[in-house]
Design an enzyme around this catalytic site. Sequence first.
Site, PDB file in Angstrom:
ATOM      1  N   LYS A  80       0.869  -1.171   0.000  1.00 30.55           N
ATOM      2  CA  LYS A  80       0.000   0.000   0.000  1.00 30.55           C
ATOM      3  C   LYS A  80       0.903   1.217   0.000  1.00 30.55           C
ATOM      4  CE  LYS A  80      -4.494   0.965   0.535  1.00 30.55           C
ATOM      5  NZ  LYS A  80      -5.649   0.260   0.002  1.00 30.55           N
ATOM      6  N   GLY A 177     -25.908   2.434   2.903  1.00 33.94           N
ATOM      7  CA  GLY A 177     -25.132   2.847   1.735  1.00 33.94           C
ATOM      8  C   GLY A 177     -25.599   2.172   0.467  1.00 33.94           C
ATOM      9  N   GLY A 179     -24.447   2.985  -2.733  1.00 32.49           N
ATOM     10  CA  GLY A 179     -23.564   3.527  -3.762  1.00 32.49           C
ATOM     11  C   GLY A 179     -23.272   2.491  -4.828  1.00 32.49           C
ATOM     12  N   VAL A 181     -21.425  -0.133  -4.930  1.00 33.72           N
ATOM     13  CA  VAL A 181     -21.531  -1.526  -4.496  1.00 33.72           C
ATOM     14  C   VAL A 181     -22.896  -1.784  -3.857  1.00 33.72           C
ATOM     15  CG1 VAL A 181     -20.568  -3.326  -3.012  1.00 33.72           C
ATOM     16  CG2 VAL A 181     -19.033  -1.657  -4.067  1.00 33.72           C
ATOM     17  N   TYR A 183     -25.887  -0.551  -4.049  1.00 41.29           N
ATOM     18  CA  TYR A 183     -27.129  -0.675  -4.823  1.00 41.29           C
ATOM     19  C   TYR A 183     -27.202  -2.022  -5.551  1.00 41.29           C
ATOM     20  CZ  TYR A 183     -31.498   0.692  -6.782  1.00 41.29           C
ATOM     21  OH  TYR A 183     -32.848   0.729  -7.055  1.00 41.29           O
TER      22      TYR A 183
END
Length: 350
Positions: A80, A177, A179, A181, A183
């Site tokens: 990362k 949520g 969004g 993902v 939905y």
Amino acid sequence: MALFEHMEFDSHEQVVFCHDKVTGLKAIIAVHDTTMGPALGGTRMWNYASSEEALTDVLRLSRGMTYKSALAGLPLGGGKAVIIGDAKKDKSEAFFKAYGRFVNSLGGKYITAEDVNIRTADIDIVGTETPFVAGTEGKAGDPSPHTAEGTYLGLKAAAKHAFGNESLSGLRIAIQGLGAVGYDFAEYCAKEGAQLIVADVNEEAVARAVKELSAEAVSIDAIYDVECDVYAPCALGATINDATLKRIKAKVIAGSANNQLATPAHDKVLRDMGILYAPDYVINAGGVIHVCSEAANFSLEETAARVKAIYGTLDKIFTRATDENRPTGEIADEMAREILAAKLAEKLAG
Ligand code: NAD
């Protein structure tokens, strides 16, 4: 600033501190483990209060990527990067080109992609200086559909363990949520006959779910209090904390959000409360599988099979957690370490 003694150091292979005098770029690239392959993980840009805070974040996130990719069966290690700065003020073409040269200097040991505050357009600039980028414009594209599918399949595995039946029909699922993902995930659940209770700050998304999926809408605060079988966090991190656990009535927690637990200790708290928790980095691995398909040239069929395998991985985690009466997150970490140890032994032998 201590590095080797750092609480989150966990035997990182390499940690690179990057500074570019011309653009002012300050970044840290952490390569945790390349046993399984090159370390893939996004670059996050954040106005960290101190370099210590940035170092802690990058070390923790980088180890998380090693475990996530190992359990998803990907030929990838974990890494990362964080850029210390203000995403609204500090970005420029020269800035990302300088960053790209640092990524390139690692010779492919680290492959970068988007993360918080880093957009596809930024990674496209990084990609002009290094081939070691994934998730660029016009390549694999949006990972969200695969993340949603994996989360849905992971929820089915959890339902099998918690309710004795993998069908979601008739279950009350509280989704936080709606969004990219959330939905799609809601659509999968509704299609199977689940009753949805939804909350989002975006009123349009809520109205659409009410109209298209016959969902019941509640306020963003009330989502923790609803009568439900499943709580599916698909928006924010750290929503599983001491305060919300006094309110959540679900027997299963399964959603796509990253870093769902406020602290690692909440893993055990959930076990003690009899709530089955699908470890976030296992259930939301559809995204990294999707991005890896670009870096590793998987066929569409291979990518789809790997997303479907999330069901089986969670099934194993839940079985072992039940048999050993241990928290699911602890089991997931242990299984990831076993995969790494087996690969290392294979490499040393051959
Ligand atoms: P997104 O930004 O498209 O959707 C997030 C949704 O949450 C938005 O609709 C937003 O309005 C809503 N939201 C924000 N604050 C809220 C609040 N307080 N209460 C209720 N809703 C709120 O993001 P996404 O890509 O759908 O990702 C959702 C989660 O899944 C994130 O935690 C993300 O890190 C994680 N995740 C996503 C992927 C992926 O492929 N997109 C992969 C792995 C993990």
